[in-house]
Design an enzyme around this catalytic site. Structure first.
Site: not given
Ligand code: GLO
Ligand code: MG
Length: 344
Positions: A49, A52
């Site tokens: 993501h 992330d």
């Protein structure tokens, strides 16, 4: 020549076990620990993501985001792991409560697009052109609250902005029919590909099939995959399993239905999936009962199951199957498959 598959997972696939009814049950592992585990597990790539890759991405300038993404790329290189894709996480922010690209509020729609452009910046630093769009909040809880035709136009408008921002980027829509929404606007692969055709460059809009999402739509994941493959639009897969129409379970690949899993592997193999660098992703979660020391087993087991089923796909008696098909003897075709899977 046979395909050498590259396996991948996301940092969220090594989780602590919290669910809507209870808190975490395992210790939290940091990103560096997770990354360090992948090569020994036989995973050559990671999915991300945007946050992330760059934590608290909303609080950072475009310049800072690029700087942090560059530092992450150096870490990935040192570990020998490549980034498969980056996905904008458009479901956490207070600005996406009523939808992201399809919010009724134009300021929120603008936020979603801006954030997606930053995701493309991150992807460029991580040396991937693949952006995954899991459209978590693009749907409705209440039919009358939204205009579904308008929402499709909003989705196309957002994708057009991304395609225009970077001429090489490719968007892979990950359909899911429900959860968190009652109904999603792009619930199946057919919807995703059709929406792609409304954009400025349909060739750069493909999809990701997640096994559990197809099952939740009452569809066969192997058929969803082959539909996308035949349209030349399957750019990633999230293999896992799902026991019927329930919450999204993200069980280990093959856990519920080995035959359905076999058919997915068979379809990937016969269409030469992976030869253009596509990865085999596992979007699987440990059972909540999993102990700390076993937190990687679902990843190891899913990959093992895939490899066993690959062997089954490669050794399936296609000639015998073809003869039975020609005779319309589907009784024995059924038994041929079962015997092959049972190894008898
Ligand atoms: C949830 C989805 C989710 C996505 C991930 C990448 O149901 O499967 O895990 O795959 O957020 O966009
Ligand atoms: Mg997924």
């Amino acid at each position: 020549m046979s395909t050498t598959y590259t396996f991948c997972c996301g940092p969220w696939n090594i989780g602590e076990g919290a669910d809507p009814y209870g808190p975490p049950v395992r210790r939290s592992r940091d990103f560096d620990w997770k990354l360090a585990q992948l090569p020994a597990l036989g995973y050559g790539a990671m999915m991300f993501h945007d946050d992330d890759a760059v934590p608290d991405v909303d609080e950072k300038s475009a310049k800072q985001i690029v700087k942090e993404a560059k530092a992450l790329k150096a870490k990935l290189d040192a570990a020998g792991v490549r980034a498969e894709m980056v996905a904008p996480r458009l479901w956490f922010s207070p600005k996406t409560i009523d939808g992201a690209y399809t919010s009724n509020d134009p300021k929120c729609r603008k936020y979603a697009i801006e954030r997606s452009l930053r995701t493309i910046d991150i992807a460029n630093e991580l040396d991937t052109k693949l952006i995954v769009l899991w459209l978590a909040r693009e749907g409705s809880y209440l039919r009358e609250s939204k205009h579904s035709g308008k929402c499709l136009e909003f989705l196309v408008e957002a994708m057009d902005k991304m395609l225009g921002y970077d001429k090489k980027v490719r968007l892979a829509i990950e359909p899911k029919p429900n959860e968190p929404m009652d109904h999603a606007y792009l619930p199946t692969i057919g919807h995703a590909i059709a929406a792609g055709h409304l954009t400025r460059d349909a060739k750069r809009v493909g999809c990701v099939v997640e096994s559990a999402h197809a099952i939740l739509a009452g569809l066969d994941p192997a058929d969803e995959m082959e539909f996308a493959l035949t349209c030349d639009r399957l750019w990633s897969v999230h293999l896992n399993d799902q026991n019927g129409l329930k919450f999204d379970q993200d069980k280990p690949f093959g856990s519920t239905n080995l035959r359905t899993a076999f058919n997915q592997v068979r379809v990937l193999e016969r269409n030469k999936y992976g030869r253009k660098g596509e990865c085999v992703g596992f979007d699987v979660h440990p059972f909540r009962s999993t102990k700390d020391e076993d937190v990687l087993k679902h990843l190891e087991n899913s990959r093992q199951t895939f490899l066993h089923l690959l062997e089954k796909a490669r050794t399936f008696d296609e000639k015998k199957a073809a003869k039975l098909i020609a005779k319309r003897d589907y009784q024995d075709l059924d038994q041929l498959v079962l015997s092959h899977l049972l190894g008898v």
